[in-house]
Enzyme design. Structure first.
Site, PDB file in Angstrom:
ATOM      1  N   PRO A  11      55.710 -39.285  -6.050  1.00  0.00           N
ATOM      2  CA  PRO A  11      55.955 -37.972  -5.464  1.00  0.00           C
ATOM      3  C   PRO A  11      55.071 -36.869  -6.035  1.00  0.00           C
ATOM      4  CG  PRO A  11      57.774 -38.599  -6.902  1.00  0.00           C
ATOM      5  CD  PRO A  11      56.896 -39.797  -6.760  1.00  0.00           C
ATOM      6  N   ARG A  19      48.404 -28.591  -7.319  1.00  0.00           N
ATOM      7  CA  ARG A  19      49.626 -28.570  -8.138  1.00  0.00           C
ATOM      8  C   ARG A  19      49.254 -28.571  -9.612  1.00  0.00           C
ATOM      9  NH1 ARG A  19      53.146 -33.263 -10.028  1.00  0.00           N
ATOM     10  NH2 ARG A  19      54.919 -32.164 -10.925  1.00  0.00           N
ATOM     11  N   TYR A  24      47.139 -31.394 -14.306  1.00  0.00           N
ATOM     12  CA  TYR A  24      46.766 -32.590 -13.548  1.00  0.00           C
ATOM     13  C   TYR A  24      45.307 -32.620 -13.099  1.00  0.00           C
ATOM     14  CZ  TYR A  24      51.811 -33.023 -13.514  1.00  0.00           C
ATOM     15  OH  TYR A  24      53.125 -33.110 -13.905  1.00  0.00           O
ATOM     16  N   ALA A  78      57.414 -38.556 -11.169  1.00  0.00           N
ATOM     17  CA  ALA A  78      58.774 -38.306 -11.661  1.00  0.00           C
ATOM     18  C   ALA A  78      59.708 -39.495 -11.488  1.00  0.00           C
ATOM     19  CB  ALA A  78      59.354 -37.074 -10.971  1.00  0.00           C
ATOM     20  N   HIS A 101      49.081 -42.479 -15.686  1.00  0.00           N
ATOM     21  CA  HIS A 101      49.459 -41.067 -15.606  1.00  0.00           C
ATOM     22  C   HIS A 101      48.226 -40.202 -15.824  1.00  0.00           C
ATOM     23  CE1 HIS A 101      53.751 -41.916 -15.589  1.00  0.00           C
ATOM     24  NE2 HIS A 101      53.510 -42.816 -16.527  1.00  0.00           N
ATOM     25  N   ARG A 108      54.113 -34.104 -23.656  1.00  0.00           N
ATOM     26  CA  ARG A 108      54.767 -33.124 -22.784  1.00  0.00           C
ATOM     27  C   ARG A 108      56.252 -33.018 -23.098  1.00  0.00           C
ATOM     28  NH1 ARG A 108      53.002 -33.808 -16.883  1.00  0.00           N
ATOM     29  NH2 ARG A 108      54.049 -31.793 -16.786  1.00  0.00           N
TER      30      ARG A 108
END
Length: 145
Positions: A11, A19, A24, A78, A101, A108
Site C-alpha cells: 500500500p 509521498r 522514500y 505497512a 524496504h 524509524r
C-alpha cells in the site's frame, strides 16, 4: 528459461515520488519497475511487477508465485507490520523471499522495526531507496534457479 522473479509492492507505494520524498526518495514506482527490469535482464532473468493497496490482492499474487515464480521480492509496506494473513501466504512458498524496504525500518518509529514478513523471508534489504529493489533482485536471482 527460468521462471520470473515476482516483485510485489504494498500500500501507498503507487505514490512514490510524491509521498514523503525525504523518507522514500523521488523515484516513482515506474522508475523502480524499470530499474528492476533492467537489473533482472542483465542477470538473464525477468520480473513480474505488481503493486496493490489491497491486502487480498497481494496474497493472491503471493499464492500465484508458489508455482509461477523462481523467487519473490516483496515490499509489504505497512502490511508488513499488520498482516498475519500475508505471513501465512508467504510461509507456503518454497522459493527465496527477499523482503525489501526503501527506508531503514530499524531507524524509524518503534512500530516499524519488526515485520511479520521477516518471519518468512530468506533475507532483507532496506535503507537504500529505489536501489533496495535492485539489490533485492540481485539477492533473489542469486538464491533461485
Amino acid at each position: 528459461m527460468s521462471k520470473p522473479i515476482y516483485v510485489l509492492s504494498g500500500p501507498n507505494l503507487n505514490l512514490l515520488g510524491v509521498r514523503e520524498p525525504e523518507i522514500y526518495g523521488k523515484a516513482t514506482l515506474d522508475d523502480v519497475r524499470k530499474l528492476c527490469e533492467q537489473r533482472a535482464a542483465a542477470l538473464g532473468r525477468t520480473v513480474v511487477f505488481h503493486q496493490s493497496n489491497h491486502e487480498g490482492q497481494l496474497i493472491d499474487w503471493v499464492q500465484e508465485a508458489r508455482t509461477e515464480a523462481s523467487a519473490l521480492v516483496i515490499n509489504p509496506a505497512a502490511y508488513g507490520h499488520t498482516s498475519i494473513a500475508l505471513l501465512d501466504a508467504l510461509k507456503m512458498l518454497d522459493i527465496p523471499i527477499v523482503e525489501c524496504h526503501l527506508s531503514n525500518p530499524a531507524a524509524r518509529e518503534a512500530f516499524r522495526r519488526e515485520t511479520y514478513v521477516s518471519l518468512a523471508a530468506t533475507g532483507l534489504v532496506s535503507g537504500f531507496g529505489a536501489q533496495s529493489y535492485v539489490l533485492a533482485i540481485e539477492a533473489a536471482a542469486g538464491q533461485s534457479a
